[in-house]
Design a protein around this motif. Structure first.
Motif, short mmCIF file in Angstrom:
data_model
loop_
_atom_site.label_atom_id
_atom_site.label_comp_id
_atom_site.label_asym_id
_atom_site.label_seq_id
_atom_site.Cartn_x
_atom_site.Cartn_y
_atom_site.Cartn_z
N GLY A 239 0.89 -1.26 0.07
CA GLY A 239 0.00 0.09 0.05
C GLY A 239 0.83 1.21 0.18
N PRO A 240 0.26 2.56 0.06
CA PRO A 240 1.04 3.63 -0.16
C PRO A 240 1.81 3.79 1.13
CG PRO A 240 -1.24 4.12 0.05
CD PRO A 240 -1.20 2.59 -0.16
N HIS A 241 1.39 3.32 2.26
CA HIS A 241 2.14 3.62 3.44
C HIS A 241 2.69 2.32 4.06
CE1 HIS A 241 1.00 7.76 3.06
NE2 HIS A 241 -0.56 7.53 3.30
N GLY A 242 2.97 1.23 3.14
CA GLY A 242 3.41 0.13 3.71
C GLY A 242 2.49 -1.16 3.50
N ALA A 243 2.73 -2.12 4.11
CA ALA A 243 2.20 -3.53 3.80
C ALA A 243 0.54 -3.36 4.10
CB ALA A 243 2.74 -4.67 4.52
N VAL A 244 -0.34 -4.00 3.30
CA VAL A 244 -1.88 -3.98 3.87
C VAL A 244 -2.34 -5.32 3.80
CG1 VAL A 244 -4.31 -3.37 3.00
CG2 VAL A 244 -2.41 -1.79 2.41
N PHE A 245 -2.91 -6.09 5.20
CA PHE A 245 -3.36 -7.14 5.39
C PHE A 245 -4.58 -7.23 5.02
CE2 PHE A 245 0.86 -6.72 7.38
CZ PHE A 245 1.29 -8.06 7.73
N VAL A 246 -4.89 -8.48 4.23
CA VAL A 246 -6.43 -8.68 3.74
C VAL A 246 -6.62 -9.96 4.50
CG1 VAL A 246 -7.77 -9.17 1.93
CG2 VAL A 246 -5.91 -7.35 1.81
N ASP A 247 -7.87 -10.15 5.12
CA ASP A 247 -8.42 -11.23 5.61
C ASP A 247 -9.84 -11.61 5.71
OD1 ASP A 247 -9.38 -9.93 7.71
OD2 ASP A 247 -7.63 -9.70 8.85
N SER A 248 -10.40 -10.86 4.91
CA SER A 248 -11.95 -11.34 4.91
C SER A 248 -11.90 -12.58 4.02
CB SER A 248 -12.79 -10.21 4.03
OG SER A 248 -12.49 -9.97 2.76
N GLU A 249 -12.91 -13.61 4.35
CA GLU A 249 -13.01 -14.79 3.51
C GLU A 249 -13.41 -14.39 1.88
OE1 GLU A 249 -14.78 -18.34 5.16
OE2 GLU A 249 -15.59 -17.03 6.86
N ALA A 250 -14.20 -13.55 1.73
CA ALA A 250 -14.54 -13.33 0.27
C ALA A 250 -13.21 -12.79 -0.57
CB ALA A 250 -15.52 -12.04 0.32
N GLN A 251 -12.55 -11.89 0.05
CA GLN A 251 -11.11 -11.76 -0.49
C GLN A 251 -10.19 -12.57 -0.63
OE1 GLN A 251 -10.31 -8.39 -2.24
NE2 GLN A 251 -12.63 -8.34 -2.04
N LEU A 252 -10.05 -13.39 0.28
CA LEU A 252 -9.25 -14.53 0.29
C LEU A 252 -9.72 -15.48 -0.80
CD1 LEU A 252 -8.88 -15.36 4.35
CD2 LEU A 252 -7.15 -14.54 2.72
#
Length: 283
Positions: A239-252
């Motif tokens: 992301g623009p300011h570092g790592a973005v963690f994604v954990d929603s089941e739909a996005q996974l």
């Protein structure tokens, strides 16, 4: 009074999962607190990651929330009972928090998938390659911080080079292999290291070739870290300011599909090694 340390990404993940369980049960924080015999402030603190939760209390919460997924509850209980400090803690306050969160995520991952388009993945990088990358940063890093980042990146390789290496699947675009980072000698040494590591039974490297037609499945790099159960998988993106963690089941689910699509059009491991070897000889 000392300032309380911000929760790590892993602690926040545990907190988020407990909030999701409560909400799925249709309970308010006040109602959940009444069932557990605590006050709603404690529930709020647990769900914000600012207060820990014991394994016993976590299992009581899961029972009151009618969660019947035993493997998932066991995995959450394991997260709640963690007390050991990882090697990355020596960098706390010295490097960006996202560096430490990624190290912690990798340490606990059951497996890892990477998709990279412009650079060799961090876990495969040589010291010279990593140093050249960090030297290109704008604004320029002080020498001490640059070397600290290089050392941290080399330590991260323990997850694929240590006593219990995790399965590691890499999809790397031909562009990343061809871009010269740090000059010919550094780039050639980097390609040779990728070849060496790809010989391991637990490491698979596949090249995404230039000559694919209408390839647009993924537009950015991706790290997919497998959890002890699929619900606890995590995707990391820049992301623009570092790592973005994604954990929603739909996005996974979306990212699992994207990885498999890219994997399907990539060269197989043997052909990929042939490409990497040829590119190294050209240098």
């Amino acid at each position: 009074m000392g300032t309380k340390r911000e929760p790590t990404a892993r602690q926040l993940r545990l907190a988020v999962e407990l909030r999701r369980l409560r909400e799925a049960a249709g309970l308010s924080a006040r109602e959940a607190a009444a069932l557990l015999g605590v006050n709603s402030v404690q529930i709020s603190q647990i769900e914000a990651g600012t207060s820990g939760v014991s394994e016993q209390r976590l299992r009581r919460m899961a029972a009151h929330y009618a969660c019947e997924d035993g493997e998932f509850v066991d995995a959450l209980a394991g997260m709640a009972s963690e007390r050991a400090r990882g090697w990355w803690e020596e960098y706390r306050g010295l490097l960006p928090t996202s560096f430490l969160d990624l190290s912690e995520l990798e340490h606990h991952a059951a497996y890892r998938w990477d998709v990279d388009f412009l650079h060799i993945p961090g876990l495969l990088q040589t010291e010279g390659y990593a140093r050249a990358l960090f030297s290109c940063r704008v604004p320029q890093l002080p020498d001490g911080e640059r070397e600290m980042r290089v050392r941290h990146r080399m330590q991260r390789r323990a997850v694929i080079e240590g006593e219990r290496p995790i399965p590691y699947d890499v999809l790397v675009h031909e562009a990343a292999l061809r871009i010269r980072v740090g000059g010919r000698a550094v780039s050639r040494a980097q390609l040779m290291q990728v070849l060496e590591l790809s010989e391991g039974d637990h490491v698979s490297v596949r090249v995404i070739p230039f000559d694919l037609d209408e390839f647009a499945d993924v537009t950015a790099d991706m790290v997919y870290a497998g959890g002890p159960v699929p619900k606890l998988d995590t995707v990391v993106r820049d992301g623009p300011h570092g790592a973005v963690f994604v954990d929603s089941e739909a996005q996974l689910g979306v990212f699992r599909t994207l990885f498999r699509r890219v994997e399907a059009v990539s060269l197989d491991p043997d052909r990929s090694r042939d490409v990497i070897h040829r590119l190294a000889k050209e240098l």
